[in-house]
Design a protein around this motif. Structure first.
Motif, PDB file in Angstrom:
ATOM      1  N   ASN A 166       0.813  -1.206   0.000  1.00 23.35           N
ATOM      2  CA  ASN A 166       0.000   0.000   0.000  1.00 23.35           C
ATOM      3  C   ASN A 166       0.854   1.266   0.000  1.00 23.35           C
ATOM      4  OD1 ASN A 166      -2.973  -0.940   0.452  1.00 23.35           O
ATOM      5  ND2 ASN A 166      -1.755  -2.185   1.847  1.00 23.35           N
ATOM      6  N   PRO A 207     -13.083  -4.815   8.894  1.00 25.32           N
ATOM      7  CA  PRO A 207     -13.279  -4.896   7.441  1.00 25.32           C
ATOM      8  C   PRO A 207     -13.945  -6.182   6.989  1.00 25.32           C
ATOM      9  CG  PRO A 207     -10.951  -5.127   8.015  1.00 25.32           C
ATOM     10  CD  PRO A 207     -11.662  -4.694   9.254  1.00 25.32           C
ATOM     11  N   ALA A 249     -17.610  -6.478   4.957  1.00 27.38           N
ATOM     12  CA  ALA A 249     -17.812  -7.151   3.675  1.00 27.38           C
ATOM     13  C   ALA A 249     -18.884  -8.229   3.765  1.00 27.38           C
ATOM     14  CB  ALA A 249     -16.490  -7.755   3.194  1.00 27.38           C
ATOM     15  N   CYS A 284     -22.610  -6.794   4.786  1.00 26.69           N
ATOM     16  CA  CYS A 284     -23.199  -6.000   3.702  1.00 26.69           C
ATOM     17  C   CYS A 284     -23.553  -6.881   2.508  1.00 26.69           C
ATOM     18  CB  CYS A 284     -22.240  -4.905   3.273  1.00 26.69           C
ATOM     19  SG  CYS A 284     -22.045  -3.600   4.501  1.00 26.69           S
ATOM     20  N   GLN A 299     -10.382   9.947   8.926  1.00 25.20           N
ATOM     21  CA  GLN A 299      -9.685   9.573   7.712  1.00 25.20           C
ATOM     22  C   GLN A 299      -8.294  10.209   7.687  1.00 25.20           C
ATOM     23  OE1 GLN A 299     -11.518  10.851   4.013  1.00 25.20           O
ATOM     24  NE2 GLN A 299     -10.696   9.095   2.923  1.00 25.20           N
ATOM     25  N   THR A 317      -5.254  11.038   5.157  1.00 24.75           N
ATOM     26  CA  THR A 317      -4.932  11.160   3.738  1.00 24.75           C
ATOM     27  C   THR A 317      -3.442  11.472   3.589  1.00 24.75           C
ATOM     28  OG1 THR A 317      -5.594  13.493   3.785  1.00 24.75           O
ATOM     29  CG2 THR A 317      -7.241  11.897   3.062  1.00 24.75           C
ATOM     30  N   LEU A 366     -23.179   1.174   0.154  1.00 21.24           N
ATOM     31  CA  LEU A 366     -21.950   1.882   0.513  1.00 21.24           C
ATOM     32  C   LEU A 366     -20.864   0.831   0.665  1.00 21.24           C
ATOM     33  CD1 LEU A 366     -23.271   4.416   3.193  1.00 21.24           C
ATOM     34  CD2 LEU A 366     -22.445   4.980   0.892  1.00 21.24           C
ATOM     35  N   ARG A 367     -19.837   0.898  -0.161  1.00 19.43           N
ATOM     36  CA  ARG A 367     -18.845  -0.178  -0.193  1.00 19.43           C
ATOM     37  C   ARG A 367     -17.443   0.288   0.170  1.00 19.43           C
ATOM     38  NH1 ARG A 367     -21.360  -2.589  -5.733  1.00 19.43           N
ATOM     39  NH2 ARG A 367     -22.935  -3.968  -4.801  1.00 19.43           N
ATOM     40  N   HIS A 368     -17.286   1.573   0.482  1.00 19.87           N
ATOM     41  CA  HIS A 368     -15.960   2.088   0.808  1.00 19.87           C
ATOM     42  C   HIS A 368     -16.022   2.901   2.097  1.00 19.87           C
ATOM     43  CE1 HIS A 368     -14.378   0.842  -3.103  1.00 19.87           C
ATOM     44  NE2 HIS A 368     -15.476   1.331  -3.629  1.00 19.87           N
ATOM     45  N   LEU A 369     -15.064   2.646   2.981  1.00 19.51           N
ATOM     46  CA  LEU A 369     -14.958   3.373   4.243  1.00 19.51           C
ATOM     47  C   LEU A 369     -13.921   4.480   4.126  1.00 19.51           C
ATOM     48  CD1 LEU A 369     -14.977   0.274   6.596  1.00 19.51           C
ATOM     49  CD2 LEU A 369     -16.785   1.980   6.412  1.00 19.51           C
ATOM     50  N   PHE A 408     -17.571   6.568   5.422  1.00 20.60           N
ATOM     51  CA  PHE A 408     -18.753   7.073   4.707  1.00 20.60           C
ATOM     52  C   PHE A 408     -18.744   8.601   4.754  1.00 20.60           C
ATOM     53  CE2 PHE A 408     -20.834   3.013   6.502  1.00 20.60           C
ATOM     54  CZ  PHE A 408     -20.233   2.240   5.516  1.00 20.60           C
ATOM     55  N   ARG A 450     -18.602  10.605  -0.419  1.00 21.59           N
ATOM     56  CA  ARG A 450     -18.905   9.242  -0.868  1.00 21.59           C
ATOM     57  C   ARG A 450     -20.402   8.946  -0.784  1.00 21.59           C
ATOM     58  NH1 ARG A 450     -13.733   6.144   1.898  1.00 21.59           N
ATOM     59  NH2 ARG A 450     -12.315   6.376   0.120  1.00 21.59           N
TER      60      ARG A 450
END
Length: 224
Positions: free
Chosen positions: A6, A20, A24, A27, A142, A144, A208-211, A213, A217
């Protein structure tokens, strides 16, 4: 096996991989239920048919959250099950500001089987703290990185959940049990993201598939 990179060093989150992974799994279950025209509660009932302790947490949280009673206009409920030593099923009720993309969690209900419970007040405190920590991570937090530099330096630019954002209520019911005592410190947090996402799917029909939220997004999901 080739190792994924990463570009930065990562470390596990509270509840290690359950956050995580449960996001998955739980959901995906609700998306399957929606595709098949099933209530998410009924689908989980079928899957828990041979797991009576897990099923008991599901039935109890459905009862205390009034799952079968429709939410007020503009709100919806979502559920998620977590096994992390103790067994717990959570339900949250949310609303979404479609102009800003902000998700508001109004209530959270939890039914927990932790075996023999020695200090019930401490168990409830752990569940409440885990829910709030999960909400903060899912809705606000978050990190960044731009050109190798972390952009956040302190709490003025690293958002945390504020008092006005906590649910109106967090209710935990501890199921009576004579089984071996189990840990509770890492049961609540992993259920938050999936319960919120499943409520969002029920309310809007959008996944919603990405953290996390973030409002951006959420608006992207609403407009997709």
């Amino acid at each position: 096996m080739e190792e994924a990179s990463n570009g930065i060093r990562l470390k596990h989150w509270r509840a290690v991989g359950h956050g995580p992974n449960k996001f998955a799994i739980e959901c995906m279950l609700d998306e399957i239920a929606r595709d098949q025209g099933l209530d998410p509660l009924d689908l989980r009932r079928k899957l828990m048919d041979k797991a009576p302790r897990a099923l008991a947490t599901l039935e109890k949280v459905a009862e205390i959250s009034n799952w079968n009673t429709p939410s007020a206009n503009g709100r919806a409920k979502g559920m998620a099950f977590v096994e992390h030593g103790s067994l717990g099923t959570g339900v949250c009720e949310i609303s979404v500001d479609r102009s800003t993309g902000n998700i508001k969690v109004h209530h959270f209900w939890i039914a927990l089987d932790a075996g023999v419970v020695v200090q019930p007040d401490n168990v409830k405190a752990q569940m409440e703290g885990g829910i709030i920590m999960g909400m903060s991570s899912v809705l606000k937090e978050q990190i960044t990185i731009v050109n190798g530099r972390v952009q956040q330096s302190n709490y003025h630019d690293y958002n945390l959940l504020r008092m006005q954002d906590v649910p109106d209520s967090i209710e935990t019911v501890i199921l009576e049990s004579a089984e071996v005592p189990e840990g509770v410190g890492e049961t609540a947090t992993p259920m938050v993201a999936c319960a919120i996402a499943n409520a969002f799917l029920r309310l809007t029909g959008k996944p919603l598939r990405h953290l996390p939220f973030s409002p951006e997004r959420v608006l992207q999901a609403l407009n997709s």
